[in-house]
Write a protein that holds these residues in place. Structure first.
Motif, PDB file in Angstrom:
ATOM      1  N   SER A   1      30.739 -39.278  54.111  1.00 56.83           N
ATOM      2  CA  SER A   1      31.347 -39.071  55.430  1.00 56.83           C
ATOM      3  C   SER A   1      32.783 -38.553  55.336  1.00 56.83           C
ATOM      4  O   SER A   1      33.197 -37.760  56.168  1.00 56.83           O
ATOM      5  CB  SER A   1      31.294 -40.365  56.250  1.00 56.83           C
ATOM      6  OG  SER A   1      31.854 -41.417  55.495  1.00 56.83           O
ATOM      7  N   GLY A   2      33.557 -38.989  54.357  1.00 57.42           N
ATOM      8  CA  GLY A   2      34.928 -38.480  54.205  1.00 57.42           C
ATOM      9  C   GLY A   2      34.935 -37.103  53.562  1.00 57.42           C
ATOM     10  O   GLY A   2      33.902 -36.446  53.456  1.00 57.42           O
ATOM     11  N   ASP A   3      36.105 -36.642  53.147  1.00 57.85           N
ATOM     12  CA  ASP A   3      36.220 -35.330  52.497  1.00 57.85           C
ATOM     13  C   ASP A   3      36.238 -35.455  50.980  1.00 57.85           C
ATOM     14  O   ASP A   3      36.296 -34.449  50.267  1.00 57.85           O
ATOM     15  CB  ASP A   3      37.529 -34.632  52.919  1.00 57.85           C
ATOM     16  CG  ASP A   3      37.489 -34.242  54.389  1.00 57.85           C
ATOM     17  OD1 ASP A   3      36.358 -34.156  54.913  1.00 57.85           O
ATOM     18  OD2 ASP A   3      38.561 -34.055  54.974  1.00 57.85           O
ATOM     19  N   GLU A   4      36.240 -36.699  50.482  1.00 58.76           N
ATOM     20  CA  GLU A   4      36.486 -36.917  49.066  1.00 58.76           C
ATOM     21  C   GLU A   4      35.425 -36.258  48.182  1.00 58.76           C
ATOM     22  O   GLU A   4      35.756 -35.593  47.198  1.00 58.76           O
ATOM     23  CB  GLU A   4      36.547 -38.431  48.801  1.00 58.76           C
ATOM     24  CG  GLU A   4      37.322 -38.784  47.555  1.00 58.76           C
ATOM     25  CD  GLU A   4      37.481 -40.304  47.404  1.00 58.76           C
ATOM     26  OE1 GLU A   4      38.554 -40.734  46.964  1.00 58.76           O
ATOM     27  OE2 GLU A   4      36.528 -41.051  47.706  1.00 58.76           O
ATOM     28  N   VAL A   5      34.161 -36.425  48.543  1.00 57.90           N
ATOM     29  CA  VAL A   5      33.077 -35.929  47.695  1.00 57.90           C
ATOM     30  C   VAL A   5      32.799 -34.464  47.998  1.00 57.90           C
ATOM     31  O   VAL A   5      32.540 -34.096  49.146  1.00 57.90           O
ATOM     32  CB  VAL A   5      31.798 -36.762  47.906  1.00 57.90           C
ATOM     33  CG1 VAL A   5      30.664 -36.222  47.047  1.00 57.90           C
ATOM     34  CG2 VAL A   5      32.069 -38.229  47.604  1.00 57.90           C
ATOM     35  N   THR A   6      32.838 -33.629  46.935  1.00 54.49           N
ATOM     36  CA  THR A   6      32.596 -32.203  47.149  1.00 54.49           C
ATOM     37  C   THR A   6      31.281 -31.732  46.529  1.00 54.49           C
ATOM     38  O   THR A   6      30.784 -30.673  46.862  1.00 54.49           O
ATOM     39  CB  THR A   6      33.737 -31.359  46.542  1.00 54.49           C
ATOM     40  OG1 THR A   6      33.885 -31.716  45.172  1.00 54.49           O
ATOM     41  CG2 THR A   6      35.043 -31.617  47.275  1.00 54.49           C
ATOM     42  N   GLU A   7      30.742 -32.520  45.575  1.00 52.16           N
ATOM     43  CA  GLU A   7      29.483 -32.102  44.948  1.00 52.16           C
ATOM     44  C   GLU A   7      28.601 -33.304  44.665  1.00 52.16           C
ATOM     45  O   GLU A   7      29.077 -34.339  44.170  1.00 52.16           O
ATOM     46  CB  GLU A   7      29.748 -31.345  43.641  1.00 52.16           C
ATOM     47  CG  GLU A   7      28.462 -30.912  42.948  1.00 52.16           C
ATOM     48  CD  GLU A   7      28.685 -30.033  41.732  1.00 52.16           C
ATOM     49  OE1 GLU A   7      29.843 -29.737  41.406  1.00 52.16           O
ATOM     50  OE2 GLU A   7      27.670 -29.644  41.113  1.00 52.16           O
ATOM     51  N   VAL A   8      27.318 -33.140  44.936  1.00 51.37           N
ATOM     52  CA  VAL A   8      26.322 -34.151  44.584  1.00 51.37           C
ATOM     53  C   VAL A   8      25.355 -33.517  43.597  1.00 51.37           C
ATOM     54  O   VAL A   8      24.768 -32.474  43.881  1.00 51.37           O
ATOM     55  CB  VAL A   8      25.564 -34.662  45.834  1.00 51.37           C
ATOM     56  CG1 VAL A   8      24.400 -35.554  45.423  1.00 51.37           C
ATOM     57  CG2 VAL A   8      26.505 -35.401  46.767  1.00 51.37           C
TER      58      VAL A   8
END
Lengths: 199, 199
Positions: A133-140
Protein backbone atom coordinates in the motif's frame (compact mmCIF):
# COMPACT_ATOMS: atom_id res chain seq x y z
CA UNK A 1 5.15 -64.78 11.86
CA UNK A 2 5.65 -63.29 15.30
CA UNK A 3 7.01 -59.78 14.84
CA UNK A 4 8.52 -57.33 17.26
CA UNK A 5 6.68 -56.57 20.46
CA UNK A 6 3.35 -54.90 19.55
CA UNK A 7 4.13 -51.55 21.21
CA UNK A 8 7.46 -51.50 19.39
CA UNK A 9 5.64 -52.27 16.12
CA UNK A 10 3.27 -49.38 16.79
CA UNK A 11 6.17 -47.00 17.28
CA UNK A 12 7.86 -48.28 14.10
CA UNK A 13 4.60 -47.75 12.18
CA UNK A 14 4.27 -44.20 13.51
CA UNK A 15 7.86 -43.39 12.55
CA UNK A 16 7.52 -44.97 9.11
CA UNK A 17 4.49 -42.75 8.45
CA UNK A 18 6.63 -39.61 8.76
CA UNK A 19 7.90 -38.03 5.53
CA UNK A 20 11.24 -39.28 4.17
CA UNK A 21 11.45 -42.16 6.67
CA UNK A 22 11.35 -45.67 5.27
CA UNK A 23 10.70 -48.91 7.11
CA UNK A 24 14.38 -49.64 7.82
CA UNK A 25 15.05 -46.13 9.16
CA UNK A 26 11.89 -46.36 11.26
CA UNK A 27 13.24 -49.56 12.86
CA UNK A 28 16.59 -47.92 13.58
CA UNK A 29 14.88 -44.87 15.06
CA UNK A 30 12.51 -46.95 17.20
CA UNK A 31 15.46 -48.87 18.65
CA UNK A 32 17.20 -45.58 19.22
CA UNK A 33 14.20 -44.21 21.13
CA UNK A 34 14.21 -47.38 23.24
CA UNK A 35 17.85 -46.84 24.17
CA UNK A 36 17.61 -43.10 24.92
CA UNK A 37 17.72 -41.88 28.50
CA UNK A 38 14.53 -40.46 30.03
CA UNK A 39 16.09 -36.99 29.91
CA UNK A 40 16.87 -37.29 26.23
CA UNK A 41 13.31 -38.36 25.45
CA UNK A 42 11.88 -35.54 27.54
CA UNK A 43 14.05 -32.98 25.80
CA UNK A 44 13.10 -34.41 22.39
CA UNK A 45 9.40 -34.14 23.20
CA UNK A 46 9.89 -30.63 24.59
CA UNK A 47 11.62 -29.57 21.37
CA UNK A 48 8.51 -30.64 19.44
CA UNK A 49 6.20 -28.82 21.85
CA UNK A 50 8.33 -25.67 21.92
CA UNK A 51 8.48 -25.47 18.16
CA UNK A 52 4.73 -26.00 17.93
CA UNK A 53 3.90 -23.50 20.68
CA UNK A 54 6.49 -20.76 20.14
CA UNK A 55 6.78 -20.62 16.40
CA UNK A 56 4.23 -18.36 14.79
CA UNK A 57 3.94 -16.54 11.49
CA UNK A 58 5.70 -13.18 11.27
CA UNK A 59 2.90 -10.61 11.11
CA UNK A 60 4.66 -8.92 8.17
CA UNK A 61 6.05 -11.64 5.89
CA UNK A 62 4.31 -14.78 7.30
CA UNK A 63 7.65 -16.60 7.61
CA UNK A 64 8.03 -18.76 10.72
CA UNK A 65 9.36 -16.76 13.65
CA UNK A 66 9.60 -16.95 17.43
CA UNK A 67 8.76 -13.23 17.59
CA UNK A 68 5.82 -11.28 16.20
CA UNK A 69 8.10 -9.75 13.56
CA UNK A 70 10.85 -11.98 12.16
CA UNK A 71 14.56 -11.00 12.15
CA UNK A 72 14.59 -10.38 8.40
CA UNK A 73 11.62 -8.00 8.50
CA UNK A 74 13.16 -6.24 11.55
CA UNK A 75 16.62 -5.94 9.98
CA UNK A 76 17.85 -2.45 9.10
CA UNK A 77 20.29 -3.89 6.58
CA UNK A 78 17.79 -5.35 4.14
CA UNK A 79 16.69 -3.61 0.98
CA UNK A 80 13.04 -2.83 1.77
CA UNK A 81 12.06 -2.05 -1.83
CA UNK A 82 12.02 -5.67 -3.02
CA UNK A 83 9.89 -8.58 -1.86
CA UNK A 84 10.65 -12.14 -2.95
CA UNK A 85 7.48 -14.26 -2.77
CA UNK A 86 8.01 -17.94 -1.98
CA UNK A 87 5.78 -20.92 -1.22
CA UNK A 88 7.49 -22.22 1.89
CA UNK A 89 9.81 -21.10 4.75
CA UNK A 90 12.43 -23.55 3.43
CA UNK A 91 12.59 -21.52 0.24
CA UNK A 92 13.60 -18.47 2.31
CA UNK A 93 16.48 -20.52 3.70
CA UNK A 94 17.49 -21.55 0.18
CA UNK A 95 17.72 -17.91 -0.94
CA UNK A 96 19.50 -16.84 2.26
CA UNK A 97 22.14 -19.49 1.63
CA UNK A 98 23.06 -17.74 -1.62
CA UNK A 99 24.17 -14.64 0.39
CA UNK A 100 23.19 -12.61 -2.69
CA UNK A 101 19.63 -11.49 -2.12
CA UNK A 102 19.30 -8.64 0.35
CA UNK A 103 15.62 -7.76 -0.03
CA UNK A 104 12.62 -8.95 1.98
CA UNK A 105 10.50 -12.08 1.62
CA UNK A 106 6.89 -13.08 1.71
CA UNK A 107 5.91 -16.66 2.47
CA UNK A 108 2.64 -17.84 0.96
CA UNK A 109 2.51 -21.15 2.86
CA UNK A 110 1.26 -23.06 -0.15
CA UNK A 111 0.08 -22.57 -3.70
CA UNK A 112 -3.37 -22.18 -5.17
CA UNK A 113 -4.53 -25.66 -6.07
CA UNK A 114 -8.23 -26.21 -6.79
CA UNK A 115 -7.53 -29.95 -7.12
CA UNK A 116 -6.45 -30.04 -3.46
CA UNK A 117 -9.11 -27.54 -2.42
CA UNK A 118 -6.59 -24.75 -1.76
CA UNK A 119 -8.09 -21.41 -2.78
CA UNK A 120 -6.44 -17.96 -2.93
CA UNK A 121 -7.85 -17.08 0.51
CA UNK A 122 -6.20 -20.18 2.04
CA UNK A 123 -2.66 -18.90 1.46
CA UNK A 124 -1.05 -15.63 2.63
CA UNK A 125 -1.92 -13.47 -0.39
CA UNK A 126 -3.89 -10.71 1.32
CA UNK A 127 -0.96 -10.17 3.74
CA UNK A 128 1.27 -9.62 0.69
CA UNK A 129 -1.12 -7.14 -0.94
CA UNK A 130 -1.39 -5.13 2.28
CA UNK A 131 2.41 -4.67 2.27
CA UNK A 132 2.24 -2.90 -1.08
CA UNK A 133 0.00 0.00 0.00
CA UNK A 134 2.85 2.47 0.67
CA UNK A 135 5.50 3.57 -1.85
CA UNK A 136 8.30 1.60 -0.23
CA UNK A 137 8.05 -1.58 -2.31
CA UNK A 138 8.96 -1.18 -5.97
CA UNK A 139 9.41 -4.79 -7.10
CA UNK A 140 7.87 -8.14 -6.24
CA UNK A 141 9.80 -11.20 -7.42
CA UNK A 142 7.57 -14.25 -7.84
CA UNK A 143 9.72 -17.18 -6.71
CA UNK A 144 7.10 -19.89 -6.47
CA UNK A 145 8.19 -23.32 -7.69
CA UNK A 146 8.38 -23.88 -11.47
CA UNK A 147 5.41 -26.26 -11.35
CA UNK A 148 1.96 -25.88 -12.90
CA UNK A 149 0.52 -24.75 -9.56
CA UNK A 150 3.46 -22.51 -8.69
CA UNK A 151 3.13 -20.91 -12.12
CA UNK A 152 -0.61 -20.40 -11.82
CA UNK A 153 -0.19 -18.88 -8.35
CA UNK A 154 2.48 -16.49 -9.64
CA UNK A 155 0.16 -15.44 -12.48
CA UNK A 156 -2.80 -14.95 -10.15
CA UNK A 157 -0.81 -12.78 -7.72
CA UNK A 158 0.87 -10.76 -10.47
CA UNK A 159 -2.58 -9.81 -11.81
CA UNK A 160 -3.51 -8.51 -8.35
CA UNK A 161 -0.27 -6.55 -7.96
CA UNK A 162 0.13 -4.90 -11.36
CA UNK A 163 -2.78 -2.45 -10.87
CA UNK A 164 -0.95 -1.17 -7.77
CA UNK A 165 1.89 0.10 -9.96
CA UNK A 166 4.45 -2.28 -8.54
CA UNK A 167 6.82 -4.12 -10.88
CA UNK A 168 6.37 -7.91 -10.82
CA UNK A 169 9.11 -10.25 -12.04
CA UNK A 170 9.55 -14.03 -12.20
CA UNK A 171 12.64 -16.16 -11.59
CA UNK A 172 14.48 -17.06 -14.80
CA UNK A 173 13.96 -20.52 -16.24
CA UNK A 174 16.92 -22.35 -17.71
CA UNK A 175 19.36 -25.18 -17.29
CA UNK A 176 20.64 -25.56 -13.72
CA UNK A 177 24.29 -24.56 -13.24
CA UNK A 178 26.55 -27.61 -13.40
CA UNK A 179 23.84 -29.85 -14.87
CA UNK A 180 24.34 -32.21 -17.78
CA UNK A 181 22.31 -31.08 -20.81
CA UNK A 182 21.82 -34.70 -21.81
CA UNK A 183 19.60 -35.21 -18.77
CA UNK A 184 17.70 -31.91 -18.95
CA UNK A 185 14.00 -32.34 -19.74
CA UNK A 186 12.62 -30.83 -22.95
CA UNK A 187 10.56 -28.11 -21.23
CA UNK A 188 13.62 -26.81 -19.42
CA UNK A 189 15.61 -26.82 -22.67
CA UNK A 190 12.85 -24.97 -24.53
CA UNK A 191 12.73 -22.32 -21.76
CA UNK A 192 16.52 -22.08 -21.75
CA UNK A 193 16.52 -21.46 -25.51
CA UNK A 194 13.74 -18.89 -25.26
CA UNK A 195 15.58 -17.08 -22.48
CA UNK A 196 18.98 -17.08 -24.19
CA UNK A 197 21.15 -13.99 -23.79
CA UNK A 198 23.87 -12.36 -25.89
CA UNK A 199 27.35 -12.99 -24.65
CA UNK B 1 22.39 -14.90 8.21
CA UNK B 2 19.05 -15.05 10.02
CA UNK B 3 17.98 -18.68 10.13
CA UNK B 4 14.71 -20.29 10.96
CA UNK B 5 12.98 -19.36 14.21
CA UNK B 6 15.22 -20.50 17.12
CA UNK B 7 12.76 -23.06 18.51
CA UNK B 8 12.36 -24.51 15.04
CA UNK B 9 16.16 -24.67 14.70
CA UNK B 10 16.33 -26.52 18.03
CA UNK B 11 13.82 -29.09 16.82
CA UNK B 12 15.71 -29.50 13.53
CA UNK B 13 18.96 -30.02 15.47
CA UNK B 14 17.31 -32.64 17.68
CA UNK B 15 15.93 -34.49 14.68
CA UNK B 16 19.21 -34.30 12.78
CA UNK B 17 20.97 -35.93 15.75
CA UNK B 18 18.85 -39.08 15.38
CA UNK B 19 20.42 -41.98 13.48
CA UNK B 20 19.92 -42.11 9.69
CA UNK B 21 18.39 -38.59 9.58
CA UNK B 22 20.31 -35.94 7.69
CA UNK B 23 19.86 -32.18 7.81
CA UNK B 24 17.40 -32.04 4.91
CA UNK B 25 15.22 -34.83 6.31
CA UNK B 26 15.34 -33.15 9.73
CA UNK B 27 13.98 -29.96 8.15
CA UNK B 28 11.19 -31.87 6.42
CA UNK B 29 10.33 -33.69 9.63
CA UNK B 30 10.35 -30.50 11.72
CA UNK B 31 7.94 -28.84 9.29
CA UNK B 32 5.83 -31.97 9.40
CA UNK B 33 5.68 -31.83 13.20
CA UNK B 34 4.65 -28.18 12.95
CA UNK B 35 1.76 -29.08 10.65
CA UNK B 36 0.51 -32.10 12.60
CA UNK B 37 -2.70 -31.84 14.62
CA UNK B 38 -2.45 -31.89 18.42
CA UNK B 39 -3.97 -35.39 18.43
CA UNK B 40 -1.36 -36.68 16.01
CA UNK B 41 1.47 -35.26 18.10
CA UNK B 42 0.00 -36.71 21.29
CA UNK B 43 -0.36 -40.13 19.72
CA UNK B 44 3.21 -39.94 18.39
CA UNK B 45 4.57 -39.10 21.84
CA UNK B 46 2.43 -41.84 23.40
CA UNK B 47 3.84 -44.37 20.95
CA UNK B 48 7.36 -43.51 22.15
CA UNK B 49 6.32 -43.73 25.80
CA UNK B 50 4.42 -46.98 25.32
CA UNK B 51 7.33 -48.63 23.56
CA UNK B 52 9.72 -47.45 26.27
CA UNK B 53 7.44 -48.48 29.13
CA UNK B 54 5.86 -51.70 27.87
CA UNK B 55 8.66 -53.35 25.97
CA UNK B 56 10.91 -55.50 28.14
CA UNK B 57 13.28 -58.35 27.51
CA UNK B 58 11.74 -61.83 27.27
CA UNK B 59 12.89 -63.64 30.42
CA UNK B 60 13.88 -66.65 28.29
CA UNK B 61 15.53 -65.36 25.10
CA UNK B 62 16.07 -61.65 25.97
CA UNK B 63 14.33 -60.55 22.74
CA UNK B 64 12.11 -57.48 23.07
CA UNK B 65 8.59 -58.42 24.11
CA UNK B 66 5.46 -56.82 25.59
CA UNK B 67 5.01 -59.97 27.73
CA UNK B 68 7.33 -61.68 30.18
CA UNK B 69 7.83 -64.51 27.70
CA UNK B 70 7.88 -63.59 24.01
CA UNK B 71 5.60 -65.19 21.39
CA UNK B 72 8.45 -67.22 19.87
CA UNK B 73 9.51 -68.74 23.20
CA UNK B 74 5.84 -69.44 24.01
CA UNK B 75 5.07 -71.01 20.63
CA UNK B 76 4.30 -74.75 20.55
CA UNK B 77 5.26 -74.92 16.88
CA UNK B 78 8.93 -74.02 17.21
CA UNK B 79 11.70 -76.59 17.30
CA UNK B 80 12.96 -76.28 20.87
CA UNK B 81 16.20 -78.21 20.28
CA UNK B 82 17.96 -75.38 18.41
CA UNK B 83 18.88 -71.89 19.58
CA UNK B 84 20.10 -69.24 17.12
CA UNK B 85 22.21 -66.65 18.96
CA UNK B 86 22.06 -63.12 17.54
CA UNK B 87 23.36 -59.71 18.55
CA UNK B 88 20.21 -57.67 18.13
CA UNK B 89 16.40 -58.02 18.01
CA UNK B 90 16.51 -56.85 14.39
CA UNK B 91 18.52 -59.95 13.53
CA UNK B 92 15.64 -62.09 14.82
CA UNK B 93 13.36 -60.28 12.38
CA UNK B 94 15.84 -60.90 9.56
CA UNK B 95 15.79 -64.66 10.19
CA UNK B 96 12.02 -64.72 10.66
CA UNK B 97 11.59 -63.10 7.26
CA UNK B 98 13.29 -66.11 5.66
CA UNK B 99 10.39 -68.34 6.86
CA UNK B 100 12.93 -71.19 6.98
CA UNK B 101 14.25 -71.28 10.52
CA UNK B 102 11.83 -72.82 13.02
CA UNK B 103 14.03 -73.04 16.12
CA UNK B 104 14.36 -70.62 19.02
CA UNK B 105 16.52 -67.51 19.39
CA UNK B 106 18.70 -65.87 21.95
CA UNK B 107 19.42 -62.13 21.74
CA UNK B 108 22.74 -61.02 23.25
CA UNK B 109 22.01 -57.27 22.98
CA UNK B 110 25.53 -56.50 21.88
CA UNK B 111 28.93 -58.10 21.40
CA UNK B 112 31.94 -58.34 23.63
CA UNK B 113 34.08 -55.31 22.84
CA UNK B 114 36.85 -54.37 25.28
CA UNK B 115 37.53 -51.27 23.18
CA UNK B 116 34.02 -50.00 23.98
CA UNK B 117 34.13 -51.31 27.53
CA UNK B 118 31.58 -54.06 26.83
CA UNK B 119 32.49 -57.17 28.82
CA UNK B 120 30.93 -60.64 28.72
CA UNK B 121 28.78 -59.84 31.76
CA UNK B 122 27.32 -56.78 29.98
CA UNK B 123 25.53 -58.83 27.33
CA UNK B 124 22.97 -61.64 27.80
CA UNK B 125 25.38 -64.57 27.93
CA UNK B 126 24.51 -66.02 31.33
CA UNK B 127 20.83 -66.14 30.30
CA UNK B 128 21.90 -68.25 27.30
CA UNK B 129 24.00 -70.64 29.39
CA UNK B 130 21.14 -71.15 31.86
CA UNK B 131 18.93 -72.30 28.96
CA UNK B 132 21.30 -75.18 28.22
CA UNK B 133 21.06 -76.92 31.60
CA UNK B 134 18.38 -79.45 30.53
CA UNK B 135 18.66 -81.96 27.66
CA UNK B 136 16.23 -80.12 25.42
CA UNK B 137 18.72 -77.99 23.45
CA UNK B 138 21.06 -79.97 21.18
CA UNK B 139 22.49 -77.24 18.96
CA UNK B 140 23.40 -73.59 19.35
CA UNK B 141 23.94 -71.66 16.10
CA UNK B 142 26.19 -68.63 16.56
CA UNK B 143 24.72 -65.98 14.26
CA UNK B 144 26.60 -62.93 15.46
CA UNK B 145 27.74 -60.54 12.74
CA UNK B 146 30.76 -61.53 10.62
CA UNK B 147 32.85 -58.75 12.22
CA UNK B 148 35.93 -59.03 14.41
CA UNK B 149 33.85 -58.47 17.52
CA UNK B 150 30.99 -60.73 16.40
CA UNK B 151 33.53 -63.43 15.66
CA UNK B 152 35.30 -63.05 19.01
CA UNK B 153 31.97 -63.15 20.85
CA UNK B 154 30.98 -66.33 18.99
CA UNK B 155 34.30 -67.94 19.94
CA UNK B 156 33.99 -66.87 23.57
CA UNK B 157 30.48 -68.27 23.91
CA UNK B 158 31.28 -71.49 22.07
CA UNK B 159 34.06 -72.21 24.57
CA UNK B 160 31.54 -71.82 27.39
CA UNK B 161 28.99 -74.07 25.70
CA UNK B 162 31.11 -76.96 24.43
CA UNK B 163 31.82 -78.42 27.91
CA UNK B 164 28.04 -78.70 28.35
CA UNK B 165 27.92 -81.27 25.52
CA UNK B 166 25.85 -79.06 23.23
CA UNK B 167 26.80 -78.78 19.54
CA UNK B 168 27.85 -75.26 18.51
CA UNK B 169 27.79 -74.15 14.87
CA UNK B 170 28.51 -70.91 13.03
CA UNK B 171 26.76 -69.36 10.04
CA UNK B 172 28.49 -70.12 6.73
CA UNK B 173 30.65 -67.43 5.18
CA UNK B 174 30.57 -66.94 1.43
CA UNK B 175 29.44 -64.68 -1.39
CA UNK B 176 25.97 -63.19 -0.90
CA UNK B 177 23.32 -64.63 -3.21
CA UNK B 178 22.83 -62.36 -6.23
CA UNK B 179 26.00 -60.38 -5.57
CA UNK B 180 28.55 -59.48 -8.19
CA UNK B 181 31.87 -61.28 -7.59
CA UNK B 182 33.71 -58.30 -8.99
CA UNK B 183 32.67 -56.26 -5.97
CA UNK B 184 33.17 -58.94 -3.32
CA UNK B 185 35.99 -58.15 -0.89
CA UNK B 186 38.98 -60.49 -0.71
CA UNK B 187 38.17 -61.87 2.76
CA UNK B 188 34.73 -62.93 1.62
CA UNK B 189 36.18 -64.56 -1.50
CA UNK B 190 38.82 -66.42 0.54
CA UNK B 191 36.11 -67.71 2.91
CA UNK B 192 33.90 -68.63 -0.04
CA UNK B 193 36.77 -70.64 -1.58
CA UNK B 194 37.56 -72.35 1.72
CA UNK B 195 33.92 -73.24 2.24
CA UNK B 196 33.36 -74.54 -1.30
CA UNK B 197 31.15 -77.61 -1.70
CA UNK B 198 30.93 -80.42 -4.25
CA UNK B 199 28.09 -80.03 -6.71
Amino acid sequence: MPGFAPSLETLIDKLASLPSIGRKSAQRLAFHFMSMSDDEVTSFKEAIDNARNNVKKCIVCCNFSDDDVCPICRSKERNRSTICVVEDPRDVMAFERTHEYSGLYHVLHGVISPMNDVNPEDICIKELISRLSGDEVTEVIMATNPTVEGEATAMYISKLIKPLGVKVSRLAYGVPVGADLEYADEFTLIRAMEGRKDI
